[in-house]
Write an enzyme that holds these catalytic residues in place. Sequence first.
Site, PDB file in Angstrom:
ATOM      1  N   GLU A 214       0.810  -1.223   0.000  1.00 10.90           N
ATOM      2  CA  GLU A 214       0.000   0.000   0.000  1.00 10.90           C
ATOM      3  C   GLU A 214       0.841   1.270   0.000  1.00 10.90           C
ATOM      4  OE1 GLU A 214      -2.901  -0.574   3.129  1.00 10.90           O
ATOM      5  OE2 GLU A 214      -3.843  -2.250   2.063  1.00 10.90           O
ATOM      6  N   GLU A 331      -4.861  -8.407  -1.685  1.00 14.02           N
ATOM      7  CA  GLU A 331      -5.407  -8.369  -0.322  1.00 14.02           C
ATOM      8  C   GLU A 331      -6.796  -7.763  -0.388  1.00 14.02           C
ATOM      9  OE1 GLU A 331      -2.938  -6.609   2.843  1.00 14.02           O
ATOM     10  OE2 GLU A 331      -4.766  -5.673   3.620  1.00 14.02           O
TER      11      GLU A 331
END
Length: 522
Positions: A214, A331
């Site tokens: 991220e 994810e």
Amino acid sequence: MGSQAWLKVLLFGFCFWLSRSSSSSSLSILQAEAAGGAGFVGGNVFIDRKSVIGRTDDDFVCATLDWWPPEKCDYGTCSWDRASLLNLDLNSNILLNAVKAFSPLKIRLGGTLQDKVIYDTEDNRQPCKQFVKNSSEMFGFTQGCLPMHRWDELNAFFKKSGAKIVFGLNALTGRSIQNDGSVKGAWDYTNAESFISYTVKKNYSIHGWELGNELSGNGVGTRVAAAQYATDTISLRNIVQKIYTGVDSKPLIIAPGGFFDAKWFKEFLDKSGQSLDVATHHIYNLGPGVDQHLVEKILDPSYLDREVDTFSQLENTLKSSATSAVAWVGESGGAYNSGHNLVTNAFVFSFWYLDQLGMAAAHDTKTYCRQSLIGGNYGLLNTTTFVPNPDYYSALLWHRLMGRNALSTSFSGTKKIRSYAHCAKQSNGIVLLLINLDNSTTVHASVAFNGGNEREEYHLTAKDGDLHSQTMLLNGNILSVNSIGDIPTLEPLRVKSTQPVSVGPFSIVFVHMPHVILPACS
């Protein structure tokens, strides 16, 4: 649309009598329970018989293991217990059997704290300390460390369970974080290179190495520019190629493991060139776990449809970029900050989860990694008992039934039915997935295919009809592990093809039709 190009599944809203066979009797009971004074609705499912719209990996279903320690809390709730890579009980029979049941299960090791992990290899000069909660630190914790004896233990478990492992590397080493939230400098891969070398020397099998978590686009906590990330990904490719010299099967190079940002991803993909094998993105489209409207969102077809745009944009970006990389969901836990107890770990979440799997596969996503296998309030397994939550069984049924080829499927009649179809896995025919988001309407589906043959049906419902239940029923029978931790067998109802399919209120049905042979599946 031409009748020759489309296969039609006619859905009629009428009651019907079934034969007195044991399987049909079971189905009658299911239908009676589902109907319960409810209404009926008709409609049509159309399946394109000639073309494949998406092709997944054989091991499309994937789950994650994270780094969060017990002190990780969200909204006053601490839901991680001992589910970290550093402290998970690897001797649990249920855990072992849950992973083995997939043969194989792809597991992605990573998460927010991966970018604060050092690896305690021989050349590491830093003390190997564990994460300590500290609100002044990025992500709320100090730097952590993976001891090599724990890496050895994990790999022994992965080998025993037959798991395929993707490891998320720390992408922030060597960089400094600026006041504006961006990072400065190139990735220092010294520690990662040493860790990869150790892994190869120990002959541990790694399916893929993923860089960072991220940090793409606006990032979470901090961000790395697309051009720099591409340079770092090329560095990862180079060290992997060097370390794996002479090794026949080389691992995949995977990045960036972040939220999709069209401009950022386009630049990153173009500048990574052929160094990247897999482009990963994350999905938490339901918002924060504290949201009290999660169930409303899950049961709203128009809300579910919003994520189509992300899948479509990434699919088009990959096609238009100078890359041969494929798309994965690296994810996805639906609701961020550890999910919501009795929602993201309960029956109702299978509506969202299976819809996501169907949607992703239809947009040529090769792998879908669920956050998490265990840990938080969105685990496939209960964090403390390891007992499977409903989504575990949904994932296992998908894995066993749905083949690689996704077929274009649409439904007309009610917006509350979600429909997906794939060529069957390791068998003839096709598998149709029907999800009924309506709380009071039963759909009776008459399948207009060749009669006289049997089909197999798997009806999933919540115990006592409670969407917040953590107990799932298959064809009216409770799914549960036995006293020694064995995963239950998932047996279908065998039904004559001439009989309709009944999709009860708030239920899910997998329908395997072995006699339906399509050009797309040949």
